[in-house]
Design a protein around this motif. Structure first.
Motif, short mmCIF file in Angstrom:
data_model
loop_
_atom_site.label_atom_id
_atom_site.label_comp_id
_atom_site.label_asym_id
_atom_site.label_seq_id
_atom_site.Cartn_x
_atom_site.Cartn_y
_atom_site.Cartn_z
N TYR A 1 0.82 -1.21 0.00
CA TYR A 1 0.00 0.00 0.00
C TYR A 1 0.86 1.27 0.00
CZ TYR A 1 -3.10 3.65 1.64
OH TYR A 1 -3.79 4.82 1.76
N PHE B 1 -13.73 13.93 6.02
CA PHE B 1 -12.69 12.99 6.45
C PHE B 1 -13.09 11.56 6.05
CE2 PHE B 1 -9.22 14.37 9.42
CZ PHE B 1 -9.33 15.73 9.21
N MET C 1 -15.19 10.53 3.73
CA MET C 1 -15.15 10.41 2.27
C MET C 1 -13.70 10.28 1.78
SD MET C 1 -14.30 12.40 -0.61
CE MET C 1 -14.27 14.11 -0.02
N TYR C 2 -12.84 11.16 2.30
CA TYR C 2 -11.46 11.22 1.82
C TYR C 2 -10.68 9.95 2.15
CZ TYR C 2 -6.57 12.55 1.54
OH TYR C 2 -5.23 12.59 1.24
N PHE C 3 -10.74 9.51 3.40
CA PHE C 3 -9.93 8.34 3.77
C PHE C 3 -10.47 7.06 3.10
CE2 PHE C 3 -8.24 11.30 6.92
CZ PHE C 3 -6.88 11.04 6.77
N LYS D 1 -11.37 7.05 0.03
CA LYS D 1 -10.70 7.11 -1.28
C LYS D 1 -9.24 6.72 -1.18
CE LYS D 1 -12.88 11.04 -3.50
NZ LYS D 1 -12.67 12.29 -4.24
N VAL D 2 -8.57 7.22 -0.13
CA VAL D 2 -7.13 7.02 0.01
C VAL D 2 -6.81 5.56 0.33
CG1 VAL D 2 -5.17 7.56 1.53
CG2 VAL D 2 -6.60 9.40 0.63
N ALA D 3 -7.65 4.93 1.12
CA ALA D 3 -7.44 3.50 1.47
C ALA D 3 -8.71 2.74 1.09
CB ALA D 3 -7.13 3.36 2.96
N LEU E 1 -4.87 0.40 7.64
CA LEU E 1 -4.07 1.44 6.96
C LEU E 1 -4.44 2.83 7.46
CD1 LEU E 1 -4.31 -0.10 3.39
CD2 LEU E 1 -2.27 -0.06 4.84
N LEU F 1 -7.03 17.84 6.15
CA LEU F 1 -6.63 16.45 5.87
C LEU F 1 -5.13 16.26 6.04
CD1 LEU F 1 -8.88 15.98 2.72
CD2 LEU F 1 -9.25 14.93 4.97
#
Lengths: 141, 141, 141
Positions: A67, B64, B66-68, B70-72, B93, C93
């Motif tokens: 990752y 937050f 929504m974003y995390f 996407k990131v993981a 993660l 973020l």
């Protein structure tokens, strides 16, 4: 309150995520003296890091390596800092995201980790060499 | 210097980011005794985490989540650790990126948070169950 | 054990990553009294953060700015919290990923940083204004 501090040098590990909970506890046996306390582990490097995560299934650590290699890829043409090899700038970025220290409560002479928690040394370089840690504990007997 | 420590079990919260500043302060009323001190909050889990961020507009916490996500992302075919459901490996993660503890100065008997800062419990599982925290404060009266 | 605490207000810096190790040490000269100790630096904001990384080549800090702008981009149409400008939600973020504090051991009156480590103030807003830090050190003489 009392405080103890110890240096710990870990021999070079291969790139990836490694559980070091036992090495840390052995390096500072005075942890057992504290009824209530705090342990801090600090890594004196900017291309390796420390975090806390699952201590059981080794595929978690493999997935971490997969990752973070995606999140901070090698050979981004926008990197300006590329003199020390393609694994260097990603190593700095991963180290910043994961952090240079972990701080863990001590309770009744033991680290108050959850059942599934272990301390990870995150080696972000291909050949990172030895890694120096500073381990500090403080609290009340 | 003195040190106090308290366990705090939070009942299951839904997946997302939740402000727990008040619960933490109520769990350790001795914070008010310290003229100068430090508070540490530690979460004993590897699929939930703690961070500090904006305590006002609730859309920050929604962004937050929504974003995390996407990131993981869930269901990355490269994950090897997938036995505990699609929300499990991303939870590990996210927990590593956000961290398992927050450390906050105490000043004149109160947490020295900025005006807009609150403590977030970050629940990364769909059904994470109760979450156990260890709250420790130390300093001078 | 003793504890010292000091407020430090840094004048506005431009968006990016800035080394503040010297400012921190000057703000709390009592660091030199501790044979063994810990320093904690805390930032009282949610759109700026603190981390530890390379103190030498300035391109590392430029790559950090480039990288985190990619990882947490402006103008994601999914952001709900967008009243305070396009740089605001990404700032929250980034602050969560990098963290609101750093904790560093003290050894023989000096910060036990590695050779290449410095403290970064990470300014995530275009015009973030002054930034308030709380610096706390504790340990044994």
């Amino acid at each position: 309150m009392k405080m103890y501090q110890q240096l710990l040098t870990l021999p070079q590990k291969r790139r990836g995520f490694h559980i070091i909970t036992t090495e840390v506890i052995h390096a500072l046996p005075q942890i057992s003296e504290f009824k209530t306390g705090i342990l801090q582990v600090f890594i004196q490097h900017t291309s390796a890091s420390l975090t806390i995560n699952e201590n059981a299934d080794p595929t978690v650590r493999k997935d971490f390596e997969m990752y973070f290699n995606k999140v901070a890829p090698e050979n981004d043409p926008e990197y300006q800092h590329d003199d020390e090899g393609p694994d260097d700038m990603p190593a700095h970025l991963k180290a910043a995201m994961l952090g240079s220290s972990v701080t863990i409560p001590i309770r009744n002479g033991r680290l108050a980790l959850g059942t599934w928690q272990g301390i990870y040394l995150c080696e972000h370089r291909n050949y990172g060499g030895n890694r120096s840690l500073v381990i500090t504990a403080w609290g009340e007997a």
